[in-house]
Design an enzyme around this catalytic site. Structure first.
Site, PDB file in Angstrom:
ATOM      1  N   SER A 116      -3.619  38.374  13.389  1.00 56.18           N
ATOM      2  CA  SER A 116      -3.038  37.187  13.988  1.00 56.18           C
ATOM      3  C   SER A 116      -3.313  35.901  13.215  1.00 56.18           C
ATOM      4  O   SER A 116      -2.706  34.859  13.483  1.00 56.18           O
ATOM      5  CB  SER A 116      -3.567  37.026  15.424  1.00 56.18           C
ATOM      6  OG  SER A 116      -4.976  36.839  15.418  1.00 56.18           O
ATOM      7  N   LYS A 138      -7.575  27.949  12.149  1.00 55.20           N
ATOM      8  CA  LYS A 138      -6.641  28.712  12.979  1.00 55.20           C
ATOM      9  C   LYS A 138      -6.419  28.022  14.323  1.00 55.20           C
ATOM     10  O   LYS A 138      -7.366  27.550  14.954  1.00 55.20           O
ATOM     11  CB  LYS A 138      -7.184  30.128  13.191  1.00 55.20           C
ATOM     12  CG  LYS A 138      -6.251  31.049  13.973  1.00 55.20           C
ATOM     13  CD  LYS A 138      -6.841  32.455  14.067  1.00 55.20           C
ATOM     14  CE  LYS A 138      -5.932  33.393  14.843  1.00 55.20           C
ATOM     15  NZ  LYS A 138      -6.463  34.774  14.900  1.00 55.20           N
ATOM     16  N   SER A 191      -7.694  40.842  12.748  1.00 56.33           N
ATOM     17  CA  SER A 191      -6.853  39.655  12.569  1.00 56.33           C
ATOM     18  C   SER A 191      -7.280  38.728  11.438  1.00 56.33           C
ATOM     19  O   SER A 191      -6.530  37.837  11.061  1.00 56.33           O
ATOM     20  CB  SER A 191      -6.774  38.855  13.873  1.00 56.33           C
ATOM     21  OG  SER A 191      -6.081  39.596  14.849  1.00 56.33           O
TER      22      SER A 191
END
Length: 475
Positions: free
Chosen positions: A157, A80, A181
């Site tokens: 996210s 990420k 997330s």
């Protein structure tokens, strides 16, 4: 060679050791697929092809020399893009973050551990801006799309990590979770995602969102794969003041398939009886619980009060902590932020010191209430979300605040929680349930999920990508 979109880390590791697959062949195909579909799906901010092929070649050389660094050797992963990594920029999907921030961090400890294990890094995966803002079409970053239906959100996210795992553009990924997330993308993209106990995995080298809530968790097709990843990720880090010295369990070794000693608590109020809860989501979770009961577990309904207040308290603390991190940049770089990010961050300035104090007082009380529940139950099970994947225009900042949500409650307590697929809606979208455990009881949570996944195959169903490129061309 064609690598199936639903290939697991476990199966790939077995093939690599059997010599029927090489890390170079596996990585070459995964990278090629990622490049082909990235414009349409928006999984990656950057694909690190050269680095990935170098790492794959090194993994093959180690196998040939008889060196085995563990089950992640030669396995393609996504990282990420709020997690610092040598060999790729860290942008947080924002025009605000200083480009020098990532290089100054070097490898985040969790990335360093994966690198040392022989893992292969396909690239930096898309995130909501600073892990809090919905995509803004006016900015330069790709918009992420759900591979099951590109008109729907992949959630955030950790959007790109979820897309990459679901679509076979990586076999596993790193996500971060402050209010859901990791679990949100796992839920709507149809794979497994684990929010770990606060302090289980070092989080230094990561752009913060909520200082007292953030965690880094594994995302993969199966609970077994998450256990493989967590075994490398977890453990004390001397340079990280937030990480625990609690012993790291043998997460893979704990996957016995036996749940005869497990007592499940089902918190019916809010989590199962809310009028906004999609009936297909609820029914799929209850059916999964019955499968666990059929495997020997015991299930019991009970009342866990104040769940909606816990969701709100988590949101309040998250936004206040996020606003404190971004306060200076909001004053000087307002227009550089995406419009949705600005809207969310400004909310954090609304809360007074009294509001935040009350939220933290509630946090202590809620944690005690949940701890009492765990005196009776080994795990709690809830739906992962109120609905399957939504369309982006259905998710405004106000809607996010007021919507039904089942994940932030466990960030508030710092407990581990794993979301896994339970089937599909009548429109073909993934459904999912959440398994919550006691502090540092990731092994138990993973064991329950793995037992279910041994008798179901929802987690092995991958979206067909046949129409994805055609959809992009038509758009």
């Amino acid at each position: 060679m064609t690598i199936a979109n639903n290939l697991t880390i476990k199966d790939a590791a077995e093939q690599l050791r059997a010599g029927t697959l090489t890390a170079t062949d596996l990585t070459t195909e995964i990278v090629s697929k990622a490049k082909a579909y990235n414009e349409a799906l928006g999984a990656y901010v950057e694909i690190t092809e050269e680095l990935a092929l170098e790492q794959a070649a090194a993994a093959d050389a180690d196998f040939k020399a008889g060196t085995d660094k563990g089950l992640l050797q030669g396995i393609p992963l996504a990282v990420k893009d709020i997690i610092a990594m040598i060999g790729a920029p860290t942008t947080a999907n924002s025009e605000v973050l200083d480009p020098a921030w990532g290089p100054a961090q070097g490898d985040a400890p969790v990335v360093a551990r994966l690198r040392e294990s022989g893992a292969v890094f396909v690239g930096k995966s898309t995130t909501s801006e600073f892990a809090i803002g919905n995509p803004d079409e006016s900015k330069r970053f790709l918009i992420p799309h759900n591979p099951w239906d590109t008109t729907r959100t992949p959630a955030g996210s950790s959007s790109g990590s979820g897309i990459a795992v679901a679509a076979g553009l990586a076999l596993g990924a790193l996500g971060t979770d402050t209010g859901g997330s990791v679990r949100g993308p796992a839920t709507v993209n149809g794979h497994s995602g684990l929010k770990v106990t606060y302090g289980r995995v070092p989080k230094s080298g990561v752009v913060p969102l909520g200082y007292s809530l953030d965690s880094i968790g594994p995302m993969a097709r199966s609970a077994y794969d998450c256990a493989i990843l967590l075994g490398t990720m977890a453990g004390w880090e001397p340079k990280d003041p937030n990480v625990s010295k609690a012993p790291v369990e043998d997460y893979v070794g704990a996957l016995s398939g036996d749940v005869s000693d497990i007592k499940i608590g089902l918190p019916i109020e809010y989590f199962f009886d809310h009028p906004l809860l999609d009936p297909e989501m609820r029914d799929s979770v209850l059916a999964a619980v019955q499968k666990l009961v059929g495997l020997g577990a015991v299930s019991e309904d009970f009342v866990l009060p104040y769940a909606e207040l816990a969701k709100d308290a988590n949101s309040m603390i998250l936004m206040a902590e996020a606003q404190s991190y971004h306060r200076k940049n909001l004053q000087t770089k307002w227009s550089d932020y995406g419009k949705w990010t600005r809207a969310n961050l400004v909310r954090g300035a609304i809360w007074s010191a009294t509001d935040l104090s009350q939220a933290n007082r509630f946090r202590r009380d809620w944690s005690k209430i949940v701890a009492r529940a765990f005196e009776q139950y080994d795990v709690l099970i809830t739906p992962s979300a109120g609905t399957p994947a939504q369309r982006p225009d259905e998710i405004t900042p106000s809607q996010r605040l007021n919507s039904l949500a089942f994940t932030g409650q466990w960030n508030l307590t710092g407990l581990p929680a794993l979301c896994i697929p339970t089937g599909f809606s009548s429109s073909g979208l993934p459904l999912s349930m959440q398994i919550i455990g006691k502090p540092f009881a990731e092994a138990t949570v993973l064991r329950v999920a793995d037992a279910l996944q041994r008798v179901t195959d929802h987690h092995l169903t991958a979206p067909s990508l046949d129409g994805v490129l055609a959809t992009e061309v038509a758009a």
